[in-house]
Design a protein around this motif. Structure first.
Motif, PDB file in Angstrom:
ATOM      1  N   GLY A 113       0.745  -1.120   0.011  1.00  0.00           N
ATOM      2  CA  GLY A 113      -0.061   0.007  -0.081  1.00  0.00           C
ATOM      3  C   GLY A 113       0.885   1.488  -0.007  1.00  0.00           C
ATOM      4  N   ASP A 114       2.181   1.081  -0.555  1.00  0.00           N
ATOM      5  CA  ASP A 114       3.230   2.113  -0.457  1.00  0.00           C
ATOM      6  C   ASP A 114       3.071   2.924  -1.850  1.00  0.00           C
ATOM      7  N   VAL A 115       3.755   4.028  -2.063  1.00  0.00           N
ATOM      8  CA  VAL A 115       3.946   4.407  -3.448  1.00  0.00           C
ATOM      9  C   VAL A 115       5.319   4.492  -3.911  1.00  0.00           C
ATOM     10  N   VAL A 116       5.486   4.400  -5.234  1.00  0.00           N
ATOM     11  CA  VAL A 116       6.996   4.336  -5.688  1.00  0.00           C
ATOM     12  C   VAL A 116       6.953   5.381  -6.954  1.00  0.00           C
ATOM     13  N   ALA A 117       7.997   5.889  -6.952  1.00  0.00           N
ATOM     14  CA  ALA A 117       8.325   6.834  -8.410  1.00  0.00           C
ATOM     15  C   ALA A 117       8.862   5.977  -9.389  1.00  0.00           C
ATOM     16  N   ILE A 118       8.247   6.107 -10.585  1.00  0.00           N
ATOM     17  CA  ILE A 118       8.705   5.085 -11.703  1.00  0.00           C
ATOM     18  C   ILE A 118       9.106   6.112 -13.025  1.00  0.00           C
ATOM     19  N   PRO A 119       9.925   5.397 -13.812  1.00  0.00           N
ATOM     20  CA  PRO A 119      10.064   6.248 -14.902  1.00  0.00           C
ATOM     21  C   PRO A 119       8.740   5.561 -15.948  1.00  0.00           C
ATOM     22  N   THR A 120       8.394   6.368 -16.811  1.00  0.00           N
ATOM     23  CA  THR A 120       7.534   5.917 -18.161  1.00  0.00           C
ATOM     24  C   THR A 120       7.975   6.896 -19.151  1.00  0.00           C
ATOM     25  N   GLU A 121       7.846   6.511 -20.515  1.00  0.00           N
ATOM     26  CA  GLU A 121       8.168   7.206 -21.515  1.00  0.00           C
ATOM     27  C   GLU A 121       7.895   8.688 -21.611  1.00  0.00           C
ATOM     28  N   THR A 122       6.882   9.043 -20.962  1.00  0.00           N
ATOM     29  CA  THR A 122       6.714  10.609 -20.841  1.00  0.00           C
ATOM     30  C   THR A 122       7.304  11.419 -20.020  1.00  0.00           C
ATOM     31  N   VAL A 123       6.929  11.182 -18.356  1.00  0.00           N
ATOM     32  CA  VAL A 123       7.600  11.787 -17.247  1.00  0.00           C
ATOM     33  C   VAL A 123       7.626  10.791 -16.358  1.00  0.00           C
ATOM     34  N   TYR A 124       8.223  11.038 -15.112  1.00  0.00           N
ATOM     35  CA  TYR A 124       8.224  10.099 -14.048  1.00  0.00           C
ATOM     36  C   TYR A 124       6.810  10.215 -13.554  1.00  0.00           C
ATOM     37  N   GLY A 125       6.292   8.991 -12.909  1.00  0.00           N
ATOM     38  CA  GLY A 125       5.002   9.151 -12.232  1.00  0.00           C
ATOM     39  C   GLY A 125       5.213   8.535 -10.796  1.00  0.00           C
ATOM     40  N   LEU A 126       4.161   8.836  -9.978  1.00  0.00           N
ATOM     41  CA  LEU A 126       4.008   8.610  -8.408  1.00  0.00           C
ATOM     42  C   LEU A 126       3.114   7.506  -8.381  1.00  0.00           C
ATOM     43  N   ALA A 127       3.435   6.405  -8.523  1.00  0.00           N
ATOM     44  CA  ALA A 127       2.719   5.066  -8.630  1.00  0.00           C
ATOM     45  C   ALA A 127       2.095   4.691  -7.255  1.00  0.00           C
ATOM     46  N   GLY A 128       0.715   4.240  -7.138  1.00  0.00           N
ATOM     47  CA  GLY A 128       0.356   3.356  -6.241  1.00  0.00           C
ATOM     48  C   GLY A 128      -0.615   2.492  -6.841  1.00  0.00           C
ATOM     49  N   ASP A 129      -0.852   1.418  -6.172  1.00  0.00           N
ATOM     50  CA  ASP A 129      -1.910   0.559  -6.567  1.00  0.00           C
ATOM     51  C   ASP A 129      -3.234   1.114  -6.638  1.00  0.00           C
ATOM     52  N   ALA A 130      -3.947   0.952  -7.816  1.00  0.00           N
ATOM     53  CA  ALA A 130      -5.422   1.894  -8.073  1.00  0.00           C
ATOM     54  C   ALA A 130      -6.324   1.063  -7.426  1.00  0.00           C
ATOM     55  N   THR A 131      -6.298  -0.061  -7.049  1.00  0.00           N
ATOM     56  CA  THR A 131      -7.151  -0.787  -6.280  1.00  0.00           C
ATOM     57  C   THR A 131      -7.197  -0.530  -4.831  1.00  0.00           C
TER      58      THR A 131
END
Ligand code: TXA
Ligand code: MG
Length: 324
Positions: free
Chosen positions: A21-39
């Motif tokens: 249930g934590d967040v992680v910053a990840i690279p994508t091809e556009t910009v970096y995203g701050l990701a979390g489980d959407a569910t």
């Protein structure tokens, strides 16, 4: 401080954090995203908290494949055609949600539509391994310029998150283009990493422009992507204390006196300019110059999205509207 791990070594650690249930910053091809489980409501709430978002604006849900996308949303023929043509890639589709899709309502701010995108690279692998969609806004504090390197993410959010996955500089450098189908037409909600003209060629018709009825993408608000310095657009001359963000081979008058100088693309290549835009604005901002003068960038192709971000960076800062 956040740990920075190279993408090749980060998958297990990122998975464990997301599963907890934590967040992680990840690279994508556009910009970096701050990701979390959407569910997972806790994970999604942590995204808003880490960004300091003033309001629960809807987030993009990122998927690994078409099957996952179809479980979450209902595709009309136009949207499906675009997904097949451009995914994985810098395109976000706003679609009606499929009831019972398990997406936490905080992701969509309670809307019955959802923004979906299939990212390239590490994000895609991570989502496939997790088996669940990731909610991910750009990995920057609310109202600030989107991060295009792991170092920029760490400098901004490092004290508030545990892990930044380093995939190098993001190749596109602008957020995804957001479109929504409306009665057999498409509306451009946010210009971005795929030029509107490419989408229009694919569907064989022009898109509607301007705000949709109802919710607008907060990225559409005036002051946004704001550096600390003031931003002055279409500069034909440069003052001595100003930093200059140049484009192409024609220089603004007085450019050699500029306090700092960077050229988005010497050859006038709009793709190169897009990929440099946010990092260069941040760099010129760090020069301490009170104003960043920006040379004219043409509106064609990706120039539309570049001008969109520049005009938001230049907008008056005193508005009280929420920022993303
Ligand atoms: O490239 C990108 O799109 C990046 C990477 C990380 O994927 N993400 C990104 O997310 O730019 P964010 O949260 O900064 O911008 C998402 C935009 C917001 O302007 C939001 O309002 C809009 O998507 N949005 C989300 N759900 C929506 C919906 N149901 N209807 C209309 N707009 C929506
Ligand atoms: Mg953003």
């Amino acid at each position: 401080m956040a740990e920075i791990l190279a993408a090749g070594e980060a998958l297990e650690r990122a998975l464990a954090l997301l599963q907890g249930g934590d967040v992680v910053a990840i690279p994508t091809e556009t910009v970096y995203g701050l990701a979390g489980d959407a569910t997972n409501g806790i994970g999604v709430a942590r995204i808003f908290e880490a960004k300091g978002r003033p309001r629960f604006n809807p987030l993009i849900a990122h998927v690994a494949d078409m099957a996952m996308a179809e479980r979450i949303a209902v595709f009309d023929p136009l949207s499906r055609k675009l997904a097949l043509a451009f995914w994985p890639g810098p395109l976000t589709l706003v679609l009606p949600q499929r009831p019972g899709n398990g997406i936490h309502p905080l992701v969509t701010a309670g809307l019955d539509t959802i923004a979906l995108r299939m990212p390239r690279g590490f994000g895609g692998d991570l989502i496939a391994k997790l088996g669940r969609p990731l909610a991910a806004p750009s990995a920057n504090s609310s109202g600030k310029i989107s991060a295009t390197t792991a170092q920029a993410v760490a400098a901004d959010l490092g004290a508030r998150i545990k892990l930044v996955v380093d995939g190098g500089a993001t190749p596109v450098g602008l957020e995804s283009t957001i479109v929504k189908a409306e009665d057999g037409r498409l509306r451009l909600l946010r210009p971005g990493g795929i030029a509107a003209g490419e989408i229009e060629t694919q569907i064989g018709m022009e898109m509607l422009r301007g705000g949709a009825a109802g919710v607008e993408a907060p990225g559409m608000l005036a002051s946004h992507y704001a550096p600390g310095a003031a931003v002055r657009l279409n500069a034909g001359t440069v003052g001595k204390d100003e930093a200059l963000l140049a484009f192409g081979s024609q220089r603004a008058e007085g450019w050699h006196h500029a306090a700092a100088f960077l050229n988005l693309s010497e050859t006038g290549d709009l793709r190169e300019a897009a990929s440099n835009l946010f990092a260069y604005m941040q760099q010129l901002d760090r020069s301490g110059a009170p104003t960043i003068a920006v040379e004219k960038v043409p509106f064609e192709g990706l120039g539309e999205a570049i001008n969109d971000r520049l005009s938001r960076a230049a907008a008056p800062r005193d508005n009280t509207q929420p920022k993303t």
